[in-house]
Design an enzyme around this catalytic site. Structure first.
Site, mmCIF file in Angstrom:
data_model
loop_
_atom_site.group_PDB
_atom_site.id
_atom_site.type_symbol
_atom_site.label_atom_id
_atom_site.label_comp_id
_atom_site.label_asym_id
_atom_site.label_seq_id
_atom_site.Cartn_x
_atom_site.Cartn_y
_atom_site.Cartn_z
ATOM 1 N N GLU A 52 30.012 38.359 23.300
ATOM 2 C CA GLU A 52 29.041 39.429 22.986
ATOM 3 C C GLU A 52 27.793 38.851 22.320
ATOM 4 O O GLU A 52 26.679 39.304 22.571
ATOM 5 C CB GLU A 52 29.705 40.474 22.078
ATOM 6 C CG GLU A 52 30.742 41.298 22.845
ATOM 7 C CD GLU A 52 31.622 42.157 21.952
ATOM 8 O OE1 GLU A 52 32.076 41.636 20.907
ATOM 9 O OE2 GLU A 52 31.865 43.311 22.298
ATOM 10 N N ALA A 60 35.761 37.328 17.312
ATOM 11 C CA ALA A 60 35.900 37.808 15.929
ATOM 12 C C ALA A 60 37.121 37.163 15.294
ATOM 13 O O ALA A 60 38.094 36.818 15.970
ATOM 14 C CB ALA A 60 36.048 39.321 15.941
ATOM 15 N N GLY A 87 33.884 38.527 20.635
ATOM 16 C CA GLY A 87 32.610 38.644 19.909
ATOM 17 C C GLY A 87 31.678 37.466 20.169
ATOM 18 O O GLY A 87 30.462 37.600 20.052
#
Ligand code: COA
Length: 252
Positions: free
Chosen positions: A109, A61, A106
């Site tokens: 992920e 992120a 992220g």
């Protein structure tokens, strides 16, 4: 922020924020979501390859965007990320993450939300969130633990250590380590290997595994039967017929 290349039946999505190691911000997530929604209804596409431009799949992120967020805005951001990752997990296509370089937070992920991961030898996987006083908030604690088990997930998330492609392979996180120069070709080869099978069977196999793993075994076994029966149609008969015909021809 995203490149899209269609090579039917494969769509290649390239995260293209190279200067920022493909850090994921709100705009990128919304762009990605928009593209994925279009691909989902495109019957000519069977597989999607997600990759990153430059020296990262994604470094996670966008922490600069985080810096200007209120807690409420952060919650909204995680909601958007979840919407994208849940969508990827449930797509009626095969989703392959082709990982090069950093695959963090992220970004990790995102890779875990897809069906299969292949990676270059220099790929590095990790969850650095704890170094910022955070935890992975877009499925990392959950999807990773379901693959590597509770204790290994804790080790990786609590220590924030990066693991190599070799370690990721030994933990069943990735399917294969591929040459850097050939990694997109390898991803396409893998996609084509799967795409020669029935699109409906691919989708139902995904659903049986994804949904089944979350339910008690007896429920999942019934669900598996339901999906298998649903697939048993004239096309299956035709394939069985072909199989028998070829076998008989060989034995003549
Ligand atoms: N968010 C926003 N920008 C990021 C980023 C992230 N997660 N990760 C890297 N970048 C940016 C850097 O700020 C830098 O931009 P700049 O050149 O404009 O300053 C650029 O990407 C290159 O990163 P840099 O740190 O210079 O590369 P490096 O090779 O020295 O280090 C990493 C690579 C991945 C180890 C390092 O960038 C890093 O630790 N990034 C943060 C990873 C992270 O914590 N992710 C989870 C967030 S919750």
């Amino acid at each position: 922020m995203i490149d899209i290349n269609i090579e039917k039946p494969i769509a290649i999505i390239g995260l293209n924020r190279e200067q920022k190691l493909n850090a994921l911000n709100t705009r990128l997530y919304l762009e990605l979501y928009n593209i994925l929604q279009q691909l989902e209804i495109n019957k000519e596409i069977c597989a999607i390859i997600i990759t990153g431009k430059g020296r990262a799949f994604s470094a996670g992120a966008d922490i600069y965007e985080f810096y200007s967020m209120t807690q409420q805005a952060f919650a909204e951001f995680l909601k958007i990320a979840r919407m994208v990752y849940d969508f990827i997990e449930n797509m009626n296509k095969l989703v392959i993450s082709a990982v090069n370089g950093y695959c963090l937070g992220g970004g990790f992920e995102l890779a875990l939300a897809g069906d299969l991961i292949i990676a270059t030898k220099d790929a590095l996987f990790g969850f650095p969130e704890i170094t910022l006083g955070l935890i992975p908030g877009s499925g990392g604690t959950q999807r990773l633990a379901r693959i590597v088990g509770r204790n290994k997930a804790k080790e990786l998330i609590l220590t924030a250590k990066f693991i190599t492609a070799e370690e990721a392979l030994s933990l069943n996180i990735i399917s294969k380590i591929v040459d850097k120069e050939l990694f997109l070709e390898e991803a396409k080869k893998l996609a084509n290997n799967v795409c020669k099978f029935s699109a409906d069977a691919i989708y139902k196999a995904k659903r049986a595994i994804n949904e089944g793993i979350e339910s008690p075994l007896s429920v999942s076994l019934s669900y598996e039967i339901e999906l298998a029966v649903n697939l048993f149609n004239d096309n299956v008969k035709k394939k069985i017929e072909e199989f028998i015909y070829k076998k008989e021809k060989r034995s003549m």
